[in-house]
Each structure stands twice: as C-alpha cells, then as structure tokens.
Motif scaffolding. Structure first.
Motif, PDB file in Angstrom:
ATOM      1  N   SER A   1      -3.827  22.692  48.838  1.00 48.15           N
ATOM      2  CA  SER A   1      -3.777  23.037  50.268  1.00 48.15           C
ATOM      3  C   SER A   1      -2.472  22.551  50.903  1.00 48.15           C
ATOM      4  O   SER A   1      -1.926  23.222  51.780  1.00 48.15           O
ATOM      5  CB  SER A   1      -4.996  22.470  51.005  1.00 48.15           C
ATOM      6  N   LEU A   2      -1.955  21.405  50.472  1.00 47.52           N
ATOM      7  CA  LEU A   2      -0.662  20.931  50.990  1.00 47.52           C
ATOM      8  C   LEU A   2       0.480  21.844  50.555  1.00 47.52           C
ATOM      9  O   LEU A   2       1.378  22.159  51.354  1.00 47.52           O
ATOM     10  CB  LEU A   2      -0.394  19.493  50.526  1.00 47.52           C
ATOM     11  N   ILE A   3       0.446  22.285  49.296  1.00 47.07           N
ATOM     12  CA  ILE A   3       1.461  23.227  48.816  1.00 47.07           C
ATOM     13  C   ILE A   3       1.373  24.528  49.594  1.00 47.07           C
ATOM     14  O   ILE A   3       2.388  25.098  50.016  1.00 47.07           O
ATOM     15  CB  ILE A   3       1.305  23.466  47.299  1.00 47.07           C
ATOM     16  N   GLU A   4       0.148  24.975  49.805  1.00 42.49           N
ATOM     17  CA  GLU A   4      -0.054  26.214  50.561  1.00 42.49           C
ATOM     18  C   GLU A   4       0.457  26.072  51.995  1.00 42.49           C
ATOM     19  O   GLU A   4       1.095  26.982  52.534  1.00 42.49           O
ATOM     20  CB  GLU A   4      -1.545  26.555  50.548  1.00 42.49           C
ATOM     21  N   PHE A   5       0.205  24.929  52.616  1.00 44.45           N
ATOM     22  CA  PHE A   5       0.699  24.676  53.968  1.00 44.45           C
ATOM     23  C   PHE A   5       2.223  24.744  53.989  1.00 44.45           C
ATOM     24  O   PHE A   5       2.819  25.354  54.885  1.00 44.45           O
ATOM     25  CB  PHE A   5       0.213  23.300  54.443  1.00 44.45           C
TER      26      PHE A   5
ATOM     27  N   TYR B   1       0.766  28.721  66.041  1.00 45.51           N
ATOM     28  CA  TYR B   1       0.479  27.315  66.311  1.00 45.51           C
ATOM     29  C   TYR B   1      -1.000  27.002  66.088  1.00 45.51           C
ATOM     30  O   TYR B   1      -1.337  25.966  65.508  1.00 45.51           O
ATOM     31  CB  TYR B   1       0.901  26.925  67.732  1.00 45.51           C
ATOM     32  N   LEU B   2      -1.869  27.888  66.545  1.00 44.54           N
ATOM     33  CA  LEU B   2      -3.307  27.676  66.322  1.00 44.54           C
ATOM     34  C   LEU B   2      -3.623  27.659  64.827  1.00 44.54           C
ATOM     35  O   LEU B   2      -4.434  26.846  64.366  1.00 44.54           O
ATOM     36  CB  LEU B   2      -4.128  28.759  67.031  1.00 44.54           C
ATOM     37  N   HIS B   3      -2.981  28.564  64.093  1.00 45.68           N
ATOM     38  CA  HIS B   3      -3.194  28.620  62.650  1.00 45.68           C
ATOM     39  C   HIS B   3      -2.801  27.295  61.994  1.00 45.68           C
ATOM     40  O   HIS B   3      -3.541  26.762  61.168  1.00 45.68           O
ATOM     41  CB  HIS B   3      -2.380  29.778  62.062  1.00 45.68           C
ATOM     42  N   TYR B   4      -1.661  26.731  62.389  1.00 47.79           N
ATOM     43  CA  TYR B   4      -1.231  25.466  61.791  1.00 47.79           C
ATOM     44  C   TYR B   4      -2.120  24.305  62.209  1.00 47.79           C
ATOM     45  O   TYR B   4      -2.360  23.389  61.416  1.00 47.79           O
ATOM     46  CB  TYR B   4       0.240  25.187  62.103  1.00 47.79           C
ATOM     47  N   VAL B   5      -2.640  24.349  63.421  1.00 44.05           N
ATOM     48  CA  VAL B   5      -3.594  23.315  63.849  1.00 44.05           C
ATOM     49  C   VAL B   5      -4.845  23.376  62.970  1.00 44.05           C
ATOM     50  O   VAL B   5      -5.336  22.345  62.486  1.00 44.05           O
ATOM     51  CB  VAL B   5      -3.957  23.476  65.344  1.00 44.05           C
ATOM     52  N   VAL B   6      -5.359  24.586  62.737  1.00 38.69           N
ATOM     53  CA  VAL B   6      -6.549  24.744  61.897  1.00 38.69           C
ATOM     54  C   VAL B   6      -6.244  24.295  60.466  1.00 38.69           C
ATOM     55  O   VAL B   6      -7.058  23.605  59.836  1.00 38.69           O
ATOM     56  CB  VAL B   6      -7.060  26.201  61.932  1.00 38.69           C
TER      57      VAL B   6
ATOM     58  N   VAL C   1      -4.071  22.060  59.502  1.00 39.65           N
ATOM     59  CA  VAL C   1      -3.995  20.596  59.501  1.00 39.65           C
ATOM     60  C   VAL C   1      -5.403  19.996  59.541  1.00 39.65           C
ATOM     61  O   VAL C   1      -5.684  19.013  58.839  1.00 39.65           O
ATOM     62  CB  VAL C   1      -3.125  20.086  60.673  1.00 39.65           C
ATOM     63  N   VAL C   2      -6.298  20.580  60.317  1.00 39.21           N
ATOM     64  CA  VAL C   2      -7.685  20.096  60.370  1.00 39.21           C
ATOM     65  C   VAL C   2      -8.329  20.190  58.984  1.00 39.21           C
ATOM     66  O   VAL C   2      -8.984  19.246  58.526  1.00 39.21           O
ATOM     67  CB  VAL C   2      -8.507  20.873  61.429  1.00 39.21           C
ATOM     68  N   PHE C   3      -8.138  21.307  58.295  1.00 39.86           N
ATOM     69  CA  PHE C   3      -8.687  21.455  56.947  1.00 39.86           C
ATOM     70  C   PHE C   3      -8.076  20.434  55.985  1.00 39.86           C
ATOM     71  O   PHE C   3      -8.788  19.812  55.190  1.00 39.86           O
ATOM     72  CB  PHE C   3      -8.460  22.869  56.410  1.00 39.86           C
ATOM     73  N   ILE C   4      -6.763  20.252  56.054  1.00 42.52           N
ATOM     74  CA  ILE C   4      -6.101  19.310  55.155  1.00 42.52           C
ATOM     75  C   ILE C   4      -6.590  17.887  55.407  1.00 42.52           C
ATOM     76  O   ILE C   4      -6.846  17.124  54.464  1.00 42.52           O
ATOM     77  CB  ILE C   4      -4.568  19.420  55.282  1.00 42.52           C
ATOM     78  N   VAL C   5      -6.750  17.526  56.677  1.00 47.54           N
ATOM     79  CA  VAL C   5      -7.275  16.199  57.013  1.00 47.54           C
ATOM     80  C   VAL C   5      -8.704  16.055  56.478  1.00 47.54           C
ATOM     81  O   VAL C   5      -9.066  15.009  55.914  1.00 47.54           O
ATOM     82  CB  VAL C   5      -7.207  15.953  58.538  1.00 47.54           C
ATOM     83  N   ALA C   6      -9.503  17.102  56.615  1.00 45.95           N
ATOM     84  CA  ALA C   6     -10.873  17.063  56.079  1.00 45.95           C
ATOM     85  C   ALA C   6     -10.854  16.901  54.561  1.00 45.95           C
ATOM     86  O   ALA C   6     -11.635  16.116  54.002  1.00 45.95           O
ATOM     87  CB  ALA C   6     -11.631  18.331  56.469  1.00 45.95           C
ATOM     88  N   PHE C   7      -9.958  17.624  53.874  1.00 50.76           N
ATOM     89  CA  PHE C   7      -9.829  17.473  52.422  1.00 50.76           C
ATOM     90  C   PHE C   7      -9.430  16.042  52.068  1.00 50.76           C
ATOM     91  O   PHE C   7      -9.949  15.461  51.116  1.00 50.76           O
ATOM     92  CB  PHE C   7      -8.805  18.444  51.845  1.00 50.76           C
ATOM     93  N   TYR C   8      -8.494  15.478  52.844  1.00 48.24           N
ATOM     94  CA  TYR C   8      -8.030  14.121  52.566  1.00 48.24           C
ATOM     95  C   TYR C   8      -9.168  13.107  52.730  1.00 48.24           C
ATOM     96  O   TYR C   8      -9.370  12.244  51.868  1.00 48.24           O
ATOM     97  CB  TYR C   8      -6.861  13.760  53.487  1.00 48.24           C
ATOM     98  N   PHE C   9      -9.899  13.194  53.842  1.00 48.17           N
ATOM     99  CA  PHE C   9     -10.985  12.242  54.065  1.00 48.17           C
ATOM    100  C   PHE C   9     -12.095  12.395  53.027  1.00 48.17           C
ATOM    101  O   PHE C   9     -12.691  11.409  52.596  1.00 48.17           O
ATOM    102  CB  PHE C   9     -11.540  12.346  55.488  1.00 48.17           C
ATOM    103  N   ASN C  10     -12.360  13.623  52.618  1.00 45.84           N
ATOM    104  CA  ASN C  10     -13.360  13.821  51.568  1.00 45.84           C
ATOM    105  C   ASN C  10     -12.866  13.281  50.232  1.00 45.84           C
ATOM    106  O   ASN C  10     -13.647  12.752  49.444  1.00 45.84           O
ATOM    107  CB  ASN C  10     -13.749  15.291  51.455  1.00 45.84           C
ATOM    108  N   PHE C  11     -11.579  13.416  49.964  1.00 44.98           N
ATOM    109  CA  PHE C  11     -11.011  12.825  48.757  1.00 44.98           C
ATOM    110  C   PHE C  11     -11.183  11.311  48.783  1.00 44.98           C
ATOM    111  O   PHE C  11     -11.576  10.702  47.790  1.00 44.98           O
ATOM    112  CB  PHE C  11      -9.530  13.200  48.625  1.00 44.98           C
ATOM    113  N   ARG C  12     -10.903  10.700  49.930  1.00 46.52           N
ATOM    114  CA  ARG C  12     -11.070   9.246  50.054  1.00 46.52           C
ATOM    115  C   ARG C  12     -12.526   8.836  49.851  1.00 46.52           C
ATOM    116  O   ARG C  12     -12.807   7.837  49.194  1.00 46.52           O
ATOM    117  CB  ARG C  12     -10.595   8.777  51.434  1.00 46.52           C
ATOM    118  N   LYS C  13     -13.448   9.622  50.425  1.00 46.62           N
ATOM    119  CA  LYS C  13     -14.869   9.286  50.278  1.00 46.62           C
ATOM    120  C   LYS C  13     -15.302   9.395  48.819  1.00 46.62           C
ATOM    121  O   LYS C  13     -16.009   8.535  48.306  1.00 46.62           O
ATOM    122  CB  LYS C  13     -15.729  10.225  51.129  1.00 46.62           C
TER     123      LYS C  13
END
Length: 194
Positions: free
Chosen positions: A45-49, A77-82, A84-96
């Motif tokens: 997802s980071l590469i895709e971003f 801008y809305l697309h990039y906000v969304v 970033v929200v997905f990437i943050v969710a992926f990151y927090f789930n990875f941490r969990k």
C-alpha cells in the motif's frame, strides 16, 4: 508381504526423524506468518501510494476550465486523505498482530485486517472507475467542436475492460495475501477449538 513389512518398518524409523511441534510452536509460526502477511500489505500500500503520487505529479490537466481543475484537486486531496487513513489502519493492524497476544485476539485482528483490505480494494477499484469516467466526460467538455460519439463508444468498451483488469490485479495481489491470512486463521481456529 515382505515388501509391505519393510515399508512399515522404514516408516516407523522415519517417524522419529520429523520434528514434533507443540501447539505453542504452531501458534508462534502462525503468528509470525500473519505478521509477515500484514507487513507485506502495508509495504504494497505504501508503494501504491508513492506510485499514485508520482502519477498525479506527472499528469497535468491541459485545457480544463477552473471549475474542472478545482473539482479534480478536491477529489485528488480527498483520495489521498482516504489512502492515508487506510495506510494508518494497515500500520496499526500490523503493530497489533506483531505484538504477542492470545489466540482469540490474533484471530480477531486477522478478521479486521481482511475487512480493511477488502474495503481498500473496493475503494481503489471504485476510484479508478470514477477517474476514468471523469476523464471521458472532461474530454467531451473540452472538445465540444468534435463529435465525441466514438470516444463514448470506445469508453463504453474500454472502461469495463480496464476496470476488470485492475480488479484482477488487485485481487491477485491482495487476494493472495488474504488467502494466506485466511489459512492462518483456520489453523488458529483449530488450535483454539482443541
């Protein structure tokens, strides 16, 4: 009968060769595999971003009026906000998933990751479809003097095929990781039910 007896004896001798794993060992392996799958989801997802950002920088809107440019900027801008929200969710789930946790909690986190990834894939396919349709409409608006019937005919055929191709790519890329997570989930369920 001698061959069968030899085979049985050989098999009995080989039973001691293979390592025995406890439920704790299996859980540790499944935990590590699940963490690795979610890490790959985050990396992709980071590469895709980065690719979408590069694509957005390289493309410019030529000949569009201000309202179209403003509309595209807002959508962008809305697309990039969304994203970033997905990437943050992926990151927090990875941490969990990376942290030590009981089997039941790991299973819940795997289910959560699967839901988020499916929502992400649907969102991306929807945004790409929306972008293609907007592109055709803007082309029509910016070229009023031309007959755009061929453009709509090509778009009517091209857009569904392109969206289908993109869906196949997303499903093969993320689907493979989700299948591995699902098989980990099934194995964890077996451990939990014992």
């Amino acid at each position: 009968m001698d061959e069968l007896d030899k085979l049985k004896n050989s098999w009995k001798k080989e039973e001691n060769v293979y390592p025995k794993f406890s439920e704790l060992d299996i859980y540790a392996m499944l935990h590590k595999k699940s963490s690795s799958e979610v890490k790959w989801i985050l990396i992709i997802s980071l590469i895709e971003f980065a690719l979408w950002g590069s694509f957005s920088l390289l493309t410019t809107l030529s000949g569009a009026d201000y309202s179209q440019a403003l509309f595209l900027d807002v959508i962008d801008y809305l697309h990039y906000v969304v994203l970033v929200v997905f990437i943050v969710a992926f990151y927090f789930n990875f941490r969990k998933i990376s942290s030590q946790q009981p089997v039941k909690k790991l299973m819940q986190n795997i289910i959560r990751v699967r839901r988020i990834v499916k929502a992400y894939v649907f969102y991306m396919i929807g945004m790409i479809t929306f972008g293609l349709i907007c592109g055709v409409i803007m082309y029509d608006d910016n070229n009023p003097q031309e007959s755009n019937t061929p453009v709509y005919i090509v778009a009517f055929v091209f857009i569904p095929l392109l969206v289908l191709l993109i869906a196949v790519v997303y499903n093969s890329l993320y689907g493979r990781l989700l299948k591995k997570l699902n098989s980990n989930y099934i194995e964890l369920k077996k451990i939990k039910d014992q």
